[in-house]
Design a protein around this motif. Sequence first.
Motif, PDB file in Angstrom:
ATOM      1  N   THR A   1       0.840  -1.192   0.000  1.00 57.98           N
ATOM      2  CA  THR A   1       0.000   0.000   0.000  1.00 57.98           C
ATOM      3  C   THR A   1       0.878   1.245   0.000  1.00 57.98           C
ATOM      4  O   THR A   1       2.075   1.200   0.298  1.00 57.98           O
ATOM      5  N   ASP A   2       0.264   2.388  -0.314  1.00 56.25           N
ATOM      6  CA  ASP A   2       1.014   3.642  -0.345  1.00 56.25           C
ATOM      7  C   ASP A   2       1.091   4.295   1.026  1.00 56.25           C
ATOM      8  O   ASP A   2       1.932   5.160   1.271  1.00 56.25           O
ATOM      9  N   GLY A   3       0.195   3.900   1.921  1.00 51.86           N
ATOM     10  CA  GLY A   3       0.207   4.456   3.266  1.00 51.86           C
ATOM     11  C   GLY A   3      -0.780   3.720   4.146  1.00 51.86           C
ATOM     12  O   GLY A   3      -1.686   3.042   3.663  1.00 51.86           O
ATOM     13  N   PHE A   4      -0.586   3.841   5.461  1.00 49.79           N
ATOM     14  CA  PHE A   4      -1.518   3.271   6.435  1.00 49.79           C
ATOM     15  C   PHE A   4      -2.291   4.398   7.104  1.00 49.79           C
ATOM     16  O   PHE A   4      -1.721   5.450   7.446  1.00 49.79           O
ATOM     17  N   ALA A   5      -3.599   4.176   7.316  1.00 53.74           N
ATOM     18  CA  ALA A   5      -4.444   5.140   8.017  1.00 53.74           C
ATOM     19  C   ALA A   5      -5.012   4.476   9.260  1.00 53.74           C
ATOM     20  O   ALA A   5      -5.511   3.344   9.194  1.00 53.74           O
ATOM     21  N   LEU A   6      -4.932   5.178  10.393  1.00 50.08           N
ATOM     22  CA  LEU A   6      -5.374   4.609  11.661  1.00 50.08           C
ATOM     23  C   LEU A   6      -5.791   5.727  12.609  1.00 50.08           C
ATOM     24  O   LEU A   6      -5.861   6.894  12.205  1.00 50.08           O
ATOM     25  N   LEU A   7      -6.072   5.375  13.865  1.00 53.02           N
ATOM     26  CA  LEU A   7      -6.520   6.369  14.832  1.00 53.02           C
ATOM     27  C   LEU A   7      -5.472   6.696  15.884  1.00 53.02           C
ATOM     28  O   LEU A   7      -5.248   7.853  16.215  1.00 53.02           O
ATOM     29  N   ASN A   8      -4.850   5.677  16.451  1.00 53.24           N
ATOM     30  CA  ASN A   8      -4.016   5.857  17.637  1.00 53.24           C
ATOM     31  C   ASN A   8      -2.589   6.246  17.282  1.00 53.24           C
ATOM     32  O   ASN A   8      -1.922   5.571  16.495  1.00 53.24           O
ATOM     33  N   ILE A   9      -2.116   7.297  17.902  1.00 53.45           N
ATOM     34  CA  ILE A   9      -0.759   7.759  17.638  1.00 53.45           C
ATOM     35  C   ILE A   9       0.263   6.724  18.106  1.00 53.45           C
ATOM     36  O   ILE A   9       1.343   6.601  17.528  1.00 53.45           O
ATOM     37  N   GLU A  10      -0.093   5.949  19.137  1.00 54.18           N
ATOM     38  CA  GLU A  10       0.819   4.907  19.613  1.00 54.18           C
ATOM     39  C   GLU A  10       1.030   3.838  18.549  1.00 54.18           C
ATOM     40  O   GLU A  10       2.150   3.322  18.388  1.00 54.18           O
ATOM     41  N   GLU A  11      -0.026   3.503  17.821  1.00 52.22           N
ATOM     42  CA  GLU A  11       0.105   2.520  16.750  1.00 52.22           C
ATOM     43  C   GLU A  11       0.934   3.087  15.594  1.00 52.22           C
ATOM     44  O   GLU A  11       1.703   2.359  14.968  1.00 52.22           O
ATOM     45  N   ALA A  12       0.771   4.367  15.339  1.00 49.84           N
ATOM     46  CA  ALA A  12       1.570   5.012  14.287  1.00 49.84           C
ATOM     47  C   ALA A  12       3.054   4.961  14.639  1.00 49.84           C
ATOM     48  O   ALA A  12       3.904   4.651  13.789  1.00 49.84           O
ATOM     49  N   VAL A  13       3.377   5.234  15.892  1.00 54.07           N
ATOM     50  CA  VAL A  13       4.773   5.176  16.338  1.00 54.07           C
ATOM     51  C   VAL A  13       5.299   3.751  16.223  1.00 54.07           C
ATOM     52  O   VAL A  13       6.444   3.531  15.797  1.00 54.07           O
ATOM     53  N   MET A  14       4.462   2.782  16.590  1.00 51.75           N
ATOM     54  CA  MET A  14       4.872   1.382  16.483  1.00 51.75           C
ATOM     55  C   MET A  14       5.226   1.017  15.044  1.00 51.75           C
ATOM     56  O   MET A  14       6.239   0.355  14.786  1.00 51.75           O
ATOM     57  N   LEU A  15       4.421   1.469  14.094  1.00 51.30           N
ATOM     58  CA  LEU A  15       4.713   1.195  12.688  1.00 51.30           C
ATOM     59  C   LEU A  15       6.054   1.800  12.280  1.00 51.30           C
ATOM     60  O   LEU A  15       6.857   1.158  11.594  1.00 51.30           O
ATOM     61  N   ARG A  16       6.282   3.025  12.691  1.00 46.81           N
ATOM     62  CA  ARG A  16       7.555   3.671  12.376  1.00 46.81           C
ATOM     63  C   ARG A  16       8.729   2.895  12.988  1.00 46.81           C
ATOM     64  O   ARG A  16       9.750   2.665  12.320  1.00 46.81           O
ATOM     65  N   GLU A  17       8.584   2.493  14.229  1.00 46.96           N
ATOM     66  CA  GLU A  17       9.677   1.811  14.910  1.00 46.96           C
ATOM     67  C   GLU A  17       9.907   0.402  14.379  1.00 46.96           C
ATOM     68  O   GLU A  17      10.960  -0.184  14.619  1.00 46.96           O
ATOM     69  N   HIS A  18       8.907  -0.121  13.650  1.00 41.00           N
ATOM     70  CA  HIS A  18       9.070  -1.413  12.978  1.00 41.00           C
ATOM     71  C   HIS A  18       9.540  -1.246  11.539  1.00 41.00           C
ATOM     72  O   HIS A  18       9.552  -2.203  10.771  1.00 41.00           O
ATOM     73  N   GLY A  19       9.889  -0.020  11.171  1.00 38.28           N
ATOM     74  CA  GLY A  19      10.518   0.191   9.875  1.00 38.28           C
ATOM     75  C   GLY A  19       9.634   0.738   8.776  1.00 38.28           C
ATOM     76  O   GLY A  19      10.090   0.882   7.638  1.00 38.28           O
ATOM     77  N   TRP A  20       8.377   1.047   9.073  1.00 36.02           N
ATOM     78  CA  TRP A  20       7.491   1.594   8.041  1.00 36.02           C
ATOM     79  C   TRP A  20       7.887   3.032   7.741  1.00 36.02           C
ATOM     80  O   TRP A  20       7.843   3.908   8.608  1.00 36.02           O
ATOM     81  N   GLU A  21       8.277   3.294   6.500  1.00 30.08           N
ATOM     82  CA  GLU A  21       8.769   4.615   6.121  1.00 30.08           C
ATOM     83  C   GLU A  21       7.790   5.415   5.279  1.00 30.08           C
ATOM     84  O   GLU A  21       7.965   6.627   5.105  1.00 30.08           O
ATOM     85  N   LYS A  22       6.778   4.747   4.728  1.00 25.09           N
ATOM     86  CA  LYS A  22       5.800   5.448   3.897  1.00 25.09           C
ATOM     87  C   LYS A  22       4.793   6.202   4.773  1.00 25.09           C
ATOM     88  O   LYS A  22       4.808   6.081   6.001  1.00 25.09           O
ATOM     89  N   PRO A  23       3.889   6.996   4.180  1.00 25.58           N
ATOM     90  CA  PRO A  23       3.001   7.854   4.974  1.00 25.58           C
ATOM     91  C   PRO A  23       2.095   7.096   5.943  1.00 25.58           C
ATOM     92  O   PRO A  23       1.700   5.952   5.699  1.00 25.58           O
ATOM     93  N   ILE A  24       1.768   7.778   7.029  1.00 22.18           N
ATOM     94  CA  ILE A  24       0.796   7.306   8.019  1.00 22.18           C
ATOM     95  C   ILE A  24      -0.156   8.461   8.299  1.00 22.18           C
ATOM     96  O   ILE A  24       0.266   9.578   8.601  1.00 22.18           O
ATOM     97  N   LEU A  25      -1.455   8.178   8.195  1.00 20.99           N
ATOM     98  CA  LEU A  25      -2.486   9.198   8.409  1.00 20.99           C
ATOM     99  C   LEU A  25      -3.228   8.932   9.716  1.00 20.99           C
ATOM    100  O   LEU A  25      -3.733   7.830   9.937  1.00 20.99           O
ATOM    101  N   LEU A  26      -3.319   9.961  10.566  1.00 22.45           N
ATOM    102  CA  LEU A  26      -4.129   9.902  11.787  1.00 22.45           C
ATOM    103  C   LEU A  26      -5.528  10.400  11.437  1.00 22.45           C
ATOM    104  O   LEU A  26      -5.747  11.600  11.254  1.00 22.45           O
ATOM    105  N   LEU A  27      -6.476   9.468  11.354  1.00 19.71           N
ATOM    106  CA  LEU A  27      -7.797   9.783  10.807  1.00 19.71           C
ATOM    107  C   LEU A  27      -8.605  10.741  11.689  1.00 19.71           C
ATOM    108  O   LEU A  27      -9.453  11.474  11.190  1.00 19.71           O
ATOM    109  N   GLU A  28      -8.385  10.718  12.995  1.00 20.62           N
ATOM    110  CA  GLU A  28      -9.082  11.640  13.891  1.00 20.62           C
ATOM    111  C   GLU A  28      -8.167  12.770  14.350  1.00 20.62           C
ATOM    112  O   GLU A  28      -8.542  13.566  15.213  1.00 20.62           O
ATOM    113  N   GLY A  29      -6.967  12.811  13.770  1.00 23.04           N
ATOM    114  CA  GLY A  29      -6.040  13.874  14.124  1.00 23.04           C
ATOM    115  C   GLY A  29      -5.414  13.674  15.489  1.00 23.04           C
ATOM    116  O   GLY A  29      -5.321  12.562  15.995  1.00 23.04           O
ATOM    117  N   PHE A  30      -5.000  14.778  16.109  1.00 19.83           N
ATOM    118  CA  PHE A  30      -4.373  14.713  17.426  1.00 19.83           C
ATOM    119  C   PHE A  30      -5.362  15.190  18.477  1.00 19.83           C
ATOM    120  O   PHE A  30      -6.318  15.916  18.192  1.00 19.83           O
TER     121      PHE A  30
END
Length: 357
Positions: A52-81
């Motif tokens: 996929t070109d990017g992952f979209a989710l809600l929780n910022i903790e999950e977004a950080v987890m993706l980054r720390e597991h090596g995901w470099e493509k975009p991540i969208l926070l669907l409900e923002g901060f």
Amino acid sequence: MSRPIIATINQKALKHNLSIVRSLTPKLKIWAVIKANAYGHGINNVWSLSDTDGFALLNIEEAVMLREHGWEKPILLLEGFFHPKDLYIIDRYQLTTTIHSQWQIKALENIRLLNPISIYLKINSGMNRLGFHQKLFNTIWNKLIYLKNIRDITLMMHCSNTNNISKVNKYFKNIQNLIKGRNCLCSISNSACLLWHQTVSYDCWVRVGILLYGASPSGNWFDISNINLEPAMTLSSKIIGIQTLKTGDTIGYGDSYTVKKPQRIGIVACGYADGYPRHAPTGTPVLVDGNMTHLVGTVSMDMITIDLTNCPRASIGSNVELWGNIIKIDQVAKAAGTLGYHLMCSLAPRVPIKIIC
């Protein structure tokens, strides 16, 4: 031995479904929506969606987890901060955030970030959940484009009723009016719009959820039966008991089912505490050793009862598919008066998960 119920997550099916979505929209970028723990499939179990070109989710903790597991493509926070300090994390991990409230704009004005960030400007299209009123779009857009903390802006809307053609047409007309005269990036389509209301003239990114998991946005499997999607989740169990009942016997709490003629009944290790729908009625489809049958009586916390009339060879230990490749999750959900989304997200933590790679 462990209780026999198990949820099987098919990573090959996820990858296949993404390829189907890609074929439907080859020129656009895809947000793979993995909110709600990847629709109950487990956020750690969906790496097969990495094309996929990017992952979209809600929780910022999950977004950080993706980054720390090596995901470099975009991540969208669907409900923002949810707090101004979250912007420091968004900056550090270069996340894309939705903006839907005035307080978020003020937070962006008042904070000092190391790098500008990408935002999705959420406009209320009639859902009346999050988003700015459409009349405010020009004012807000003209304000945001001058904020130094913002790299780029994408217009984000969500169609509230894709079954209502007049409402869909109004939705598209509103989009045209908003972006007229602007070089504006857009993310307009969800799974339903992608299937039935192509908006390729507006979209640069599409947000796809339920299709990736092999179910229908309408709740009717027939509506997607022609595009070759594969169910990514199978819920299965085994028969753990058999009762041979006579005419007049009853089954379940409240004597909800009365036997009309001598009948063999199978007891299956699966109930509403596992995520099976509590209100599934008699007649809800079930598969036993490849034979189609159905639920009888009331769903209990830990067990359901099924008719074995069409399964003369069924015995204790026989395999039961509650939903999956043959019994579509949409069929079970429709029988229970809900949606496949709900059943996926309701899978209980106590159900063991098996991964097919």
